[in-house]
Write an enzyme that holds these catalytic residues in place. Sequence first.
Site, PDB file in Angstrom:
ATOM      1  N   GLY A  38       0.353  -0.943  -0.203  1.00 46.84           N
ATOM      2  CA  GLY A  38       0.407  -0.055  -0.330  1.00 46.84           C
ATOM      3  C   GLY A  38       0.911   1.642  -0.299  1.00 46.84           C
ATOM      4  N   TYR A  61     -11.390   5.577  14.395  1.00 46.04           N
ATOM      5  CA  TYR A  61     -10.488   5.727  13.727  1.00 46.04           C
ATOM      6  C   TYR A  61      -9.832   7.000  12.963  1.00 46.04           C
ATOM      7  CZ  TYR A  61      -8.233   5.897   9.121  1.00 46.04           C
ATOM      8  OH  TYR A  61      -6.900   6.170   7.790  1.00 46.04           O
TER       9      TYR A  61
END
Length: 264
Positions: free
Chosen positions: A18, A154
Amino acid sequence: MHIDLGQHRAIVSGSTAGIGFAIAVGLARAGAAIVLNGRSEASTIEAVRRLSELVPDARADGIAADLGTAAGANYFVSKAGAADIVVNNLGIYGPKPFAEITDAEWDHYFEVNVMSGVRLARHYFPRMLAANWGRIVFVASESAVQIPAEMIHYGMTKTAQLALARGLAELTAGTGVTVNSVLPGPTRSEGVATFLREMAKSKGVSEAEVEQGFFAVERPSSLLRRFASVEEIANMVVYVASEQAAATNGAALRVDGGIVRAIV
């Protein structure tokens, strides 16, 4: 602009895939020696192999360690050696209704997304100040300023990263050390690419149609109207790590495709 990091050594946490891997590749292409990090030995070794294939003259090492734990971070810094660029990219995410997020999950998100960066900075930041040069970069998210209702835990950790980065930057006044945050928006990582393929297949439509639908419904404020590439995020990090970015300090730099509706 020619960025030359040949005299520098960089650590990139969570860099086996990623955005993290793209950052490692970008820094290596600029000449920096790289320390990659993953939780498993296999993924870390494979990441070093892939980077060396993409950048044949790269100076790359890999250390497998779970930086979301104090023991893992201590092991990592005991093996990593010196570094004057630290990119805190490690992070986890996942949607969950607020009422169902347990205390253990809150703790886990904070340990991985925030404390991993705290631990690396605590080790390397004083050394950077002593050397009068260094770069610490936190890879946060546009979710730090637009908290997603489906991932409040998050978003909270990403906001905490911005506070941590700015606080550390205040300690660099008058030195050659900088601390900044980079805020990606929706990015086409391997996981997102897999999601798009699976969603397109299940709906019997193209991936492009799924992507268009996502931005029309979920991120209508996007000006880019597509997922950013991991390389586009990495480009900002490479710049912030460079000598040329010496006047950029304590900043939260958005690479969000214009999703955040704010001038500053």
